[in-house]
Design an enzyme around this catalytic site. Sequence first.
Site, mmCIF file in Angstrom:
data_model
loop_
_atom_site.group_PDB
_atom_site.id
_atom_site.type_symbol
_atom_site.label_atom_id
_atom_site.label_comp_id
_atom_site.label_asym_id
_atom_site.label_seq_id
_atom_site.Cartn_x
_atom_site.Cartn_y
_atom_site.Cartn_z
ATOM 1 N N GLU A 205 0.798 -1.234 0.000
ATOM 2 C CA GLU A 205 0.000 0.000 0.000
ATOM 3 C C GLU A 205 0.829 1.283 0.000
ATOM 4 O O GLU A 205 0.751 2.091 0.932
ATOM 5 C CB GLU A 205 -0.977 0.012 1.183
ATOM 6 C CG GLU A 205 -2.043 -1.052 1.059
ATOM 7 C CD GLU A 205 -3.272 -0.789 1.915
ATOM 8 O OE1 GLU A 205 -3.311 0.236 2.622
ATOM 9 O OE2 GLU A 205 -4.204 -1.599 1.860
ATOM 10 N N GLU A 394 -5.441 -8.264 0.257
ATOM 11 C CA GLU A 394 -6.153 -7.983 1.508
ATOM 12 C C GLU A 394 -7.613 -7.694 1.199
ATOM 13 O O GLU A 394 -7.927 -7.044 0.203
ATOM 14 C CB GLU A 394 -5.598 -6.748 2.243
ATOM 15 C CG GLU A 394 -4.286 -6.977 2.932
ATOM 16 C CD GLU A 394 -3.788 -5.728 3.672
ATOM 17 O OE1 GLU A 394 -4.614 -4.913 4.123
ATOM 18 O OE2 GLU A 394 -2.558 -5.576 3.763
HETATM 19 C C1 BGC Z 1 -3.353 -2.286 5.675
HETATM 20 C C2 BGC Z 1 -3.417 -3.047 6.980
HETATM 21 C C3 BGC Z 1 -4.577 -2.519 7.806
HETATM 22 C C4 BGC Z 1 -5.854 -2.770 7.050
HETATM 23 C C5 BGC Z 1 -7.126 -2.353 7.761
HETATM 24 C C6 BGC Z 1 -4.686 -2.017 5.053
HETATM 25 O O1 BGC Z 1 -4.704 -0.703 4.622
HETATM 26 O O2 BGC Z 1 -2.458 -2.892 4.783
HETATM 27 O O3 BGC Z 1 -2.200 -2.919 7.632
HETATM 28 O O4 BGC Z 1 -4.620 -3.061 9.078
HETATM 29 O O5 BGC Z 1 -5.820 -2.100 5.820
HETATM 30 O O6 BGC Z 1 -7.157 -0.990 7.955
#
Ligand code: BGC
Length: 489
Positions: A205, A394
């Site tokens: 990110e 993610e």
């Molecule tokens: C990040 C994580 C974060 C998640 C939830 C992502 O932007 O890579 O580190 O915990 O989102 O906010």
Amino acid sequence: MFGKFSRRQFARLAGLSALGMATSARSADSDARPVSDRRPAAGFPKDFIWGTATSSYQIEGAVDEDGRGRSIWDTFSHTPGKIADGSNADRANDHYHRYRQDVGLIKQLGVKAYRFSIAWPRVFPEGTGAPNPKGLDFYDRLLDELLNNGIEPYATLYHWDLPQALQDRVGGWQSSDTSKAFADYAGYVAQRLTDRVKNIFTINEAGRFLNFGYGWGIDAPGLKLPVAELNQARHHVVLGHGLAVQAIRAHGRAGTKVGFAENIAACVPAIDTPENVRATEMATRELNAGILSVILEGQYTEGFLEYSGAAAPKFTADELKIIASPNDFVGLNIYAPQFYIAASDKKPGWTVLPFPVSFPHMKSEWLRIGPEVIYWAPRIAANIWNLDTIYISENGTSSEDKPAADGQVYDLDRVMFLRNYLTQLQRATAEGVPVRGYFLWSLMDNFEWIFGFEQRFGLYHVDFDTQARLPKLSASFYRDVVARNAIGA
Ligand code: BGC
């Protein structure tokens, strides 16, 4: 009293049929199909990779052990007023000592892949120079444990914990010295770990940590740079990515796969018409110009350069070549729709529609609910950049996650969220969008950056006093999806 309704209708209204409790109503109504007769969903592709994800600073703790240097997040979280609940991640999930148990939790989900990150300041406490002889020992142990349990490791090299020394010495990503230092670190890790790690994400990110950390001062290192300097820092990050790809290819075992994980500025056609889809493709290129477009196209878009004017980054043709070093995969972190797009007659041919305040969100206010984003963002990305391997690196959500009277966590909102997003992802793979795997964020509750421990994203609930881990309802839900390789009936 219920004379107006048939028993079947009543059962439906009461939601009982969904619970399988309307059998008598069904027998009174011969056209009702038993649940078991419904056609099974086509499911996900046969070799789809199911996984879960975490990052070093958010779970490891042990910040002073085995020669680890300080990171910008240690400094930031210890600065009063920066973290909502006044916490820091000195201990976090104590994963550094409890990794065996945590690998057990991954295994219980039935997933075959785990995305974690390596803490750069453990490996090079000063950012550059001599590696810490004990710097990779923990990851050696973790990798062995994962592989012994049949779980494929996916390592991220940079999930925001920059060595503080680099921030102090050269201004972190404000200098291309950090890009070079990152490549040296990447090469060293590749040399040492690619006997077991076959997939490496360079940077997580970039868009987030640059805007939040260097632009708005909300995240570490807490800078509010003018746009020109922010654009230059962004350029150094994508350059660092390209140099790292080259270093990994030079020092890692043959066949090591490399890519990055980006929170794509996720665009969705407001209404699914061919004009809006085309407009969404154009918008996606432009709104991701500083990171995804330059990495995947080897040039900044004309629109970006024109819009940035004098604040555009300074770069050379050679740097663009390095930045565009070929990737084996692209990771997309997808949580919320960020832009709903409509076609426009005016230049540039697309427009961003405003969000009404009533647009629904999850516990985290930023996490707007728009399951279709996980269908559209990879479909559009694959189309415009001709991608053949995308991972959803993610996806997940926060929830209140308070244990109920019986001690269990019934995170029905997370289950609802996942069910809807995964349905849309299944739609994407069924249509041939090349998404090859999915990493659910997160394995367990952890240190959620500026929100401290107040926002929980885990499939496992963590009691941060006792370090007890407890599967939430969503863990059972996810285990079932993984086992069936399908969602829905
Ligand atoms: C990040 C994580 C974060 C998640 C939830 C992502 O932007 O890579 O580190 O915990 O989102 O906010």
